[in-house]
Design a protein around this motif. Structure first.
Motif, PDB file in Angstrom:
ATOM      1  N   LEU A  41       0.842  -1.200   0.000  1.00 54.23           N
ATOM      2  CA  LEU A  41       0.000   0.000   0.000  1.00 54.23           C
ATOM      3  C   LEU A  41       0.875   1.247   0.000  1.00 54.23           C
ATOM      4  O   LEU A  41       0.594   2.231  -0.676  1.00 54.23           O
ATOM      5  CB  LEU A  41      -0.912  -0.003   1.233  1.00 54.23           C
ATOM      6  CG  LEU A  41      -2.214  -0.795   1.082  1.00 54.23           C
ATOM      7  CD1 LEU A  41      -2.797  -1.145   2.439  1.00 54.23           C
ATOM      8  CD2 LEU A  41      -3.241  -0.006   0.268  1.00 54.23           C
ATOM      9  N   HIS A  42       1.972   1.167   0.768  1.00 52.76           N
ATOM     10  CA  HIS A  42       2.894   2.306   0.828  1.00 52.76           C
ATOM     11  C   HIS A  42       3.524   2.558  -0.541  1.00 52.76           C
ATOM     12  O   HIS A  42       3.696   3.709  -0.968  1.00 52.76           O
ATOM     13  CB  HIS A  42       3.963   2.051   1.889  1.00 52.76           C
ATOM     14  CG  HIS A  42       4.422   3.305   2.565  1.00 52.76           C
ATOM     15  ND1 HIS A  42       4.854   4.401   1.855  1.00 52.76           N
ATOM     16  CD2 HIS A  42       4.497   3.650   3.881  1.00 52.76           C
ATOM     17  CE1 HIS A  42       5.181   5.357   2.706  1.00 52.76           C
ATOM     18  NE2 HIS A  42       4.966   4.937   3.937  1.00 52.76           N
ATOM     19  N   LEU A  43       3.853   1.474  -1.241  1.00 53.21           N
ATOM     20  CA  LEU A  43       4.455   1.635  -2.574  1.00 53.21           C
ATOM     21  C   LEU A  43       3.483   2.330  -3.519  1.00 53.21           C
ATOM     22  O   LEU A  43       3.882   3.174  -4.326  1.00 53.21           O
ATOM     23  CB  LEU A  43       4.873   0.275  -3.136  1.00 53.21           C
ATOM     24  CG  LEU A  43       6.072  -0.392  -2.455  1.00 53.21           C
ATOM     25  CD1 LEU A  43       6.259  -1.807  -2.981  1.00 53.21           C
ATOM     26  CD2 LEU A  43       7.363   0.417  -2.665  1.00 53.21           C
ATOM     27  N   LEU A  44       2.199   1.997  -3.402  1.00 52.79           N
ATOM     28  CA  LEU A  44       1.212   2.673  -4.251  1.00 52.79           C
ATOM     29  C   LEU A  44       1.162   4.163  -3.920  1.00 52.79           C
ATOM     30  O   LEU A  44       1.089   5.004  -4.812  1.00 52.79           O
ATOM     31  CB  LEU A  44      -0.167   2.035  -4.055  1.00 52.79           C
ATOM     32  CG  LEU A  44      -0.413   0.774  -4.877  1.00 52.79           C
ATOM     33  CD1 LEU A  44      -1.647   0.034  -4.391  1.00 52.79           C
ATOM     34  CD2 LEU A  44      -0.547   1.110  -6.362  1.00 52.79           C
ATOM     35  N   GLY A  50       6.237  10.200  -6.439  1.00 55.00           N
ATOM     36  CA  GLY A  50       7.401  10.073  -7.331  1.00 55.00           C
ATOM     37  C   GLY A  50       8.554   9.304  -6.695  1.00 55.00           C
ATOM     38  O   GLY A  50       9.704   9.485  -7.069  1.00 55.00           O
ATOM     39  N   ARG A  51       8.236   8.401  -5.753  1.00 56.91           N
ATOM     40  CA  ARG A  51       9.305   7.725  -4.999  1.00 56.91           C
ATOM     41  C   ARG A  51       9.294   6.223  -5.162  1.00 56.91           C
ATOM     42  O   ARG A  51       9.975   5.519  -4.421  1.00 56.91           O
ATOM     43  CB  ARG A  51       9.111   8.015  -3.495  1.00 56.91           C
ATOM     44  CG  ARG A  51       9.477   9.390  -3.049  1.00 56.91           C
ATOM     45  CD  ARG A  51       9.669   9.405  -1.542  1.00 56.91           C
ATOM     46  NE  ARG A  51       8.477   9.023  -0.830  1.00 56.91           N
ATOM     47  CZ  ARG A  51       7.789   9.834  -0.031  1.00 56.91           C
ATOM     48  NH1 ARG A  51       8.167  11.065   0.150  1.00 56.91           N
ATOM     49  NH2 ARG A  51       6.712   9.413   0.599  1.00 56.91           N
ATOM     50  N   LEU A  52       8.491   5.691  -6.052  1.00 64.64           N
ATOM     51  CA  LEU A  52       8.293   4.246  -6.086  1.00 64.64           C
ATOM     52  C   LEU A  52       9.590   3.484  -6.323  1.00 64.64           C
ATOM     53  O   LEU A  52       9.945   2.585  -5.558  1.00 64.64           O
ATOM     54  CB  LEU A  52       7.264   3.884  -7.172  1.00 64.64           C
ATOM     55  CG  LEU A  52       7.095   2.395  -7.405  1.00 64.64           C
ATOM     56  CD1 LEU A  52       6.503   1.723  -6.182  1.00 64.64           C
ATOM     57  CD2 LEU A  52       6.220   2.122  -8.615  1.00 64.64           C
ATOM     58  N   ASN A 195      -2.597  11.626  -0.281  1.00 64.76           N
ATOM     59  CA  ASN A 195      -3.212  11.816   1.026  1.00 64.76           C
ATOM     60  C   ASN A 195      -3.289  10.557   1.871  1.00 64.76           C
ATOM     61  O   ASN A 195      -3.686  10.633   3.030  1.00 64.76           O
ATOM     62  CB  ASN A 195      -4.646  12.303   0.815  1.00 64.76           C
ATOM     63  CG  ASN A 195      -4.753  13.764   1.106  1.00 64.76           C
ATOM     64  OD1 ASN A 195      -4.021  14.245   1.960  1.00 64.76           O
ATOM     65  ND2 ASN A 195      -5.619  14.448   0.410  1.00 64.76           N
ATOM     66  N   TRP A 196      -3.007   9.415   1.271  1.00 64.93           N
ATOM     67  CA  TRP A 196      -3.068   8.191   2.078  1.00 64.93           C
ATOM     68  C   TRP A 196      -2.113   8.360   3.260  1.00 64.93           C
ATOM     69  O   TRP A 196      -1.013   8.894   3.107  1.00 64.93           O
ATOM     70  CB  TRP A 196      -2.636   6.987   1.254  1.00 64.93           C
ATOM     71  CG  TRP A 196      -3.573   6.638   0.140  1.00 64.93           C
ATOM     72  CD1 TRP A 196      -4.675   7.341  -0.270  1.00 64.93           C
ATOM     73  CD2 TRP A 196      -3.484   5.501  -0.723  1.00 64.93           C
ATOM     74  NE1 TRP A 196      -5.259   6.707  -1.332  1.00 64.93           N
ATOM     75  CE2 TRP A 196      -4.563   5.573  -1.634  1.00 64.93           C
ATOM     76  CE3 TRP A 196      -2.606   4.430  -0.808  1.00 64.93           C
ATOM     77  CZ2 TRP A 196      -4.766   4.612  -2.608  1.00 64.93           C
ATOM     78  CZ3 TRP A 196      -2.811   3.471  -1.796  1.00 64.93           C
ATOM     79  CH2 TRP A 196      -3.889   3.565  -2.671  1.00 64.93           C
ATOM     80  N   ARG A 197      -2.545   7.875   4.412  1.00 63.02           N
ATOM     81  CA  ARG A 197      -1.733   8.149   5.608  1.00 63.02           C
ATOM     82  C   ARG A 197      -1.294   6.840   6.262  1.00 63.02           C
ATOM     83  O   ARG A 197      -2.105   5.924   6.402  1.00 63.02           O
ATOM     84  CB  ARG A 197      -2.588   8.962   6.586  1.00 63.02           C
ATOM     85  CG  ARG A 197      -1.789   9.937   7.390  1.00 63.02           C
ATOM     86  CD  ARG A 197      -2.691  10.884   8.140  1.00 63.02           C
ATOM     87  NE  ARG A 197      -3.303  11.894   7.301  1.00 63.02           N
ATOM     88  CZ  ARG A 197      -4.427  12.532   7.587  1.00 63.02           C
ATOM     89  NH1 ARG A 197      -5.071  12.259   8.706  1.00 63.02           N
ATOM     90  NH2 ARG A 197      -4.914  13.444   6.778  1.00 63.02           N
ATOM     91  N   PHE A 198      -0.037   6.794   6.634  1.00 63.50           N
ATOM     92  CA  PHE A 198       0.554   5.564   7.185  1.00 63.50           C
ATOM     93  C   PHE A 198       1.157   5.829   8.561  1.00 63.50           C
ATOM     94  O   PHE A 198       1.859   6.831   8.743  1.00 63.50           O
ATOM     95  CB  PHE A 198       1.677   5.068   6.265  1.00 63.50           C
ATOM     96  CG  PHE A 198       1.189   4.672   4.905  1.00 63.50           C
ATOM     97  CD1 PHE A 198       0.874   3.348   4.628  1.00 63.50           C
ATOM     98  CD2 PHE A 198       1.022   5.610   3.902  1.00 63.50           C
ATOM     99  CE1 PHE A 198       0.411   2.972   3.386  1.00 63.50           C
ATOM    100  CE2 PHE A 198       0.551   5.245   2.652  1.00 63.50           C
ATOM    101  CZ  PHE A 198       0.248   3.926   2.394  1.00 63.50           C
TER     102      PHE A 198
END
Ligand code: ATP
Ligand code: MG
Length: 383
Positions: A41-44, A50-52, A195-198
């Protein structure tokens, strides 16, 4: 709103699909692939930052992150009648990540670098697709990347036009080709993904950022390291659901009250003490629970909030209040919780909006078990 997650070829996640609920719990024994789902999910989310490719490089490059088992696992391999062995590949090596909701879907396919690439360990983005609605099809696809080329569909006429012809293999179309005329939906999607938050292992050690002074400034969401804890709490109290915050604290620590030190750090007045405790004096579990309250009740709601093992260092008596806090938070945004704690999982199971997925390993591959219907149709964009 994201409701489907698909991962293929990433670590032990050879091919999994998860339908996400308002509150999704992912649990399982050590090494079954829980953190890998968190990372996927973090990779998405990294795509939109721009960090994949950089994030994959930090994980050891494509060879460490690609599924290390055979392309197909036969029945005989599963039952142990034949050893696990590779066969001649029928498809290209690929790591694929995707998600979709009722409105939009996105998928990315990464593969081996082209021969002669100066960055031989870096994966290359081979294909990307963005579409309207849940299931990718020909008619609802509106942006497509193949190698260096990006095509966009004109909203007004439905015609395709070339967006870019020279996209570099480690740049995503999500960050590089969203223009206001034809790429508006892509722009919207990018902002949503950003905006996804981890929250992963919020630090509570003596040097933890959450124990240090911090300026009290408008903070609609807690930072990943918890450094702006008191500012986030103050923002909840002024413009968020202050009552829910006080109830969540009272639920876990009856008679206690979170306050602010002169230096902008957190303090806590506890029953029986003559003065509030300073941030440096709070126990790890107390501080972590306060951080979770601030993270989950933040007034700025992401599309999805993902927590990795929020229960760590919490006493079992705090798990029921934590379950109630998660349930409350899931009323206003999607929550994914990766957890080891059977007690937390059991406490959340009572909630009708909860979907629980139990991970198991089978021949090195993560398998998902759930009481809910786990199946949805999913199509990866073809190479
Ligand atoms: N490239 C790979 N291919 C196949 N399996 C892999 C690969 N890389 C790691 N694994 C396996 O994936 C698992 C790691 O998964 P992960 O870290 O997600 O587990 P976890 O469920 O979070 O475990 P824990 O509870 O210990 O944190 C390990 O069992 C490891 O053997
Ligand atoms: Mg883990």
């Amino acid at each position: 709103m994201i409701s489907q997650l698909a991962i293929s070829g990433y670590r032990s996640l050879r091919d999994i699909r998860l339908p996400l609920g308002a509150l999704t719990i992912i649990t399982g024994a050590n090494g079954t692939g829980k953190s890998s789902i968190y990372r996927a999910l973090h990779l998405l989310a990294d795509v939109a930052q721009g960090r994949l490719v950089n994030s994959l490089a930090k994980e050891g490059g494509l060879h460490s992150t690609l599924w290390a088992g055979p392309e197909r696992i036969s029945h005989d391999m599963r039952t142990g009648r034949t050893p696990i062995q590779g066969t001649v590949r029928s498809s290209r090596v690929s790591l694929r990540l995707g998600f979709a909701g009722d409105d939009l879907g996105y998928a990315i396919d990464l593969g081996l670098p082209s021969p002669g690439s100066a960055f031989g360990l870096d994966p290359e983005i081979k294909v990307e697709a963005m579409w309207n609605g849940g299931l990718l099809g020909r008619s609802n696809l509106f942006a497509e990347r193949r190698g260096k080329m990006v095509r966009l569909r004109r909203i007004s006429t439905g015609e395709w036009r070339t967006g870019l012809e020279d996209l570099r293999p480690f740049d995503s179309m999500v960050t590089h080709s969203s223009d206001r005329e034809d790429g508006l939906e892509m722009l919207l999607m990018r902002e949503r993904m950003r905006n996804w938050r981890f929250y992963d292992s919020l630090r509570t050690d003596m040097d933890a950022p959450a124990r240090r002074p911090h300026i009290l400034t408008y903070t609609p969401a807690l930072a990943n390291d918890g450094s702006d804890l008191m500012a986030a709490i103050t923002t909840i109290r002024i413009m968020g659901d202050a009552q829910a915050f006080e109830e969540a604290i009272g639920d876990a620590f009856p008679g206690s009250w979170v306050g602010s030190g002169e230096d902008g750090s957190v303090t806590m007045q506890q029953r029986g003490l003559l003065r509030p405790l300073r941030a440096s004096e709070l126990s790890d579990g107390t501080l972590r629970y306060i951080m979770l309250c601030a993270a989950l009740l933040a007034p700025s709601k992401p599309e999805i909030l993902i927590l990795n093992e929020p229960e760590s260092s919490l006493h079992p008596s705090l798990l029921d209040p934590l379950a109630r806090l998660l349930t409350k938070a899931s009323e206003s945004c999607r929550i994914v919780v990766v957890s080891h704690s059977e007690r937390l999982v059991a406490a959340l199971a009572d909630n009708r909006a909860t979907r629980t997925f139990r991970l198991e390993k089978d021949c090195g591959e993560t398998r998902v078990h759930s009481d809910d219907d786990c199946h949805f149709r999913w199509t990866w964009p073809a190479r």
